[in-house]
Design an enzyme around this catalytic site. Structure first.
Site, short mmCIF file in Angstrom:
data_model
loop_
_atom_site.label_atom_id
_atom_site.label_comp_id
_atom_site.label_asym_id
_atom_site.label_seq_id
_atom_site.Cartn_x
_atom_site.Cartn_y
_atom_site.Cartn_z
N CYS A 1 -10.52 -0.59 1.24
CA CYS A 1 -9.58 0.25 0.48
C CYS A 1 -10.14 1.67 0.28
CB CYS A 1 -9.30 -0.40 -0.87
SG CYS A 1 -8.39 0.68 -2.00
N VAL B 1 -6.13 -2.40 -6.53
CA VAL B 1 -7.50 -1.96 -6.78
C VAL B 1 -7.58 -0.50 -6.34
CG1 VAL B 1 -8.59 -4.20 -6.59
CG2 VAL B 1 -8.21 -2.89 -4.50
N GLU C 1 -6.32 3.13 -11.18
CA GLU C 1 -5.98 4.45 -10.60
C GLU C 1 -7.23 5.28 -10.29
OE1 GLU C 1 -3.19 5.43 -9.33
OE2 GLU C 1 -2.05 3.72 -10.06
N SER C 2 -7.47 5.43 -9.00
CA SER C 2 -8.71 6.09 -8.55
C SER C 2 -8.90 7.50 -9.11
CB SER C 2 -8.75 6.12 -7.02
OG SER C 2 -7.64 6.83 -6.50
N1 LIG Z 1 -2.70 4.96 -6.75
C1 LIG Z 1 -3.69 3.92 -6.59
C2 LIG Z 1 -3.51 3.28 -5.22
C3 LIG Z 1 -4.43 2.09 -5.02
C4 LIG Z 1 -3.97 1.24 -3.84
O1 LIG Z 1 -2.90 1.46 -3.23
N2 LIG Z 1 -4.80 0.24 -3.51
C5 LIG Z 1 -4.41 -0.68 -2.47
C6 LIG Z 1 -5.59 -1.08 -1.61
S1 LIG Z 1 -6.16 0.25 -0.61
C7 LIG Z 1 -3.88 -1.95 -3.09
O2 LIG Z 1 -4.45 -2.46 -4.03
N3 LIG Z 1 -2.79 -2.42 -2.52
C8 LIG Z 1 -2.15 -3.58 -2.98
C9 LIG Z 1 -0.69 -3.31 -3.16
O3 LIG Z 1 -0.22 -2.24 -2.80
O4 LIG Z 1 0.01 -4.16 -3.68
C10 LIG Z 1 -5.08 4.50 -6.79
O5 LIG Z 1 -5.24 5.71 -6.56
O6 LIG Z 1 -5.99 3.77 -7.22
#
Ligand SMILES: N[C@@H](CCC(=O)N[C@@H](CS)C(=O)NCC(=O)O)C(=O)O
Length: 193
Positions: free
Chosen positions: A9, A49, A62-63
Site C-alpha cells: 500500500c 490502511v 488517513e495517511s
Molecule cells: N485516503 C487514504 C487511502 C488509503 C487507502 O486507499 N488504502 C488502501 C490500500 S493501498 C486500502 O486500504 N484499500 C482498501 C479499500 O479501499 O477498501 C489514506 O490516505 O490513508
C-alpha cells in the site's frame, strides 16, 4: 506505536517513511487487503490502511493526517519548511495529489485505455515543477515529497511506466533514493515483483 499496515500500500508507505525519517520505533499489524479482517472497521470506518494507534488510545487513519500528526508530535527532524508560504505550497501539492497523480495512476491500474497518456501528462507536469525547485516540499525534502514518492516505483514496477522522458523526476527520485527511509521502500517494491 502500532501501524496497521500493508507492504504493497503506497499510502502506508507514506507513513512508514515518516516514521523512519523521525527515527520512531513501532510495531506493525499486517492487514490482508484481499481479505480484510472485520475488526479493521473498528479502527477505520472506511476499512482502509494505514491506521496509526498509540498506547494512549489515539487511533488515527488517513495517511496525510497521520503524517501531519507525526510532524507536530515529533518535530525533529523537521519535514516541512519553516517558511509559511513554502510550507503552504507543499501542502497544496499534497492536497492536489489525486488530480496531479493518483487518479491517473489508479485509472491505468484499472486498465482504462485513456489513462496512459493521462499519467504521462501528470508526470510531465511534475517534471516541470521539479525543474523549478529541487523538492516538492520546496528547497528541502519533506512531507510533499513523501506524499508523492510511493507511487513512482510502483508505476515503474507494476504498470511498466518509463520515467526516462522525465529527467527532473528521475533526478528527484535519485536524490530521494539516497535516504535510508526511501531506499527501504524501494527494496519492498522490488521484493514484491
Ligand atoms: N485516503 C487514504 C487511502 C488509503 C487507502 O486507499 N488504502 C488502501 C490500500 S493501498 C486500502 O486500504 N484499500 C482498501 C479499500 O479501499 O477498501 C489514506 O490516505 O490513508
Amino acid at each position: 506505536m502500532l501501524l496497521y499496515d500493508a507492504a504493497r500500500c503506497p499510502y502506508c508507505a507514506r507513513v512508514r517513511i515518516v516514521l523512519a525519517e523521525k527515527g520512531l520505533g513501532y510495531e506493525t499489524v499486517d492487514v490482508d487487503l484481499d481479505d480484510r479482517p472485520a475488526w479493521i472497521y473498528d479502527k477505520n470506518p472506511l476499512g482502509k490502511v494505514p491506521v496509526l494507534e498509540e498506547d494512549g488510545g489515539l487511533v488515527l487513519p488517513e495517511s496525510v493526517v497521520i503524517a501531519e500528526y507525526l510532524e507536530e508530535r515529533y518535530p525533529e527532524p523537521q519535514l516541512w519548511p519553516v517558511d509559511p508560504a513554502e510550507r503552504a505550497l507543499g501542502r497544496l501539492l499534497v492536497e492536489q495529489f489525486d488530480v496531479r497523480l493518483g487518479d491517473d495512476y489508479y485509472a491505468l491500474r484499472r486498465g482504462e485505455a485513456a489513462a496512459g497518456p493521462g499519467l504521462g501528462r501528470r508526470l510531465a507536469a511534475l517534471d516541470a515543477l521539479l525543474e523549478e525547485r529541487p523538492f516538492l516540499s520546496g528547497r528541502a525534502y519533506g512531507l510533499a515529497d513523501i506524499a508523492y514518492f510511493p507511487w513512482l516505483p510502483r508505476a515503474q514496477a507494476r504498470l511498466g511506466v518509463d520515467l526516462d522522458p522525465y529527467p527532473a523526476v528521475r533526478a528527484w527520485l535519485d536524490a530521494l533514493s539516497e535516504r535510508p527511509a526511501v531506499a527501504a521502500e524501494l527494496d519492498l517494491v522490488a521484493a514484491a515483483r
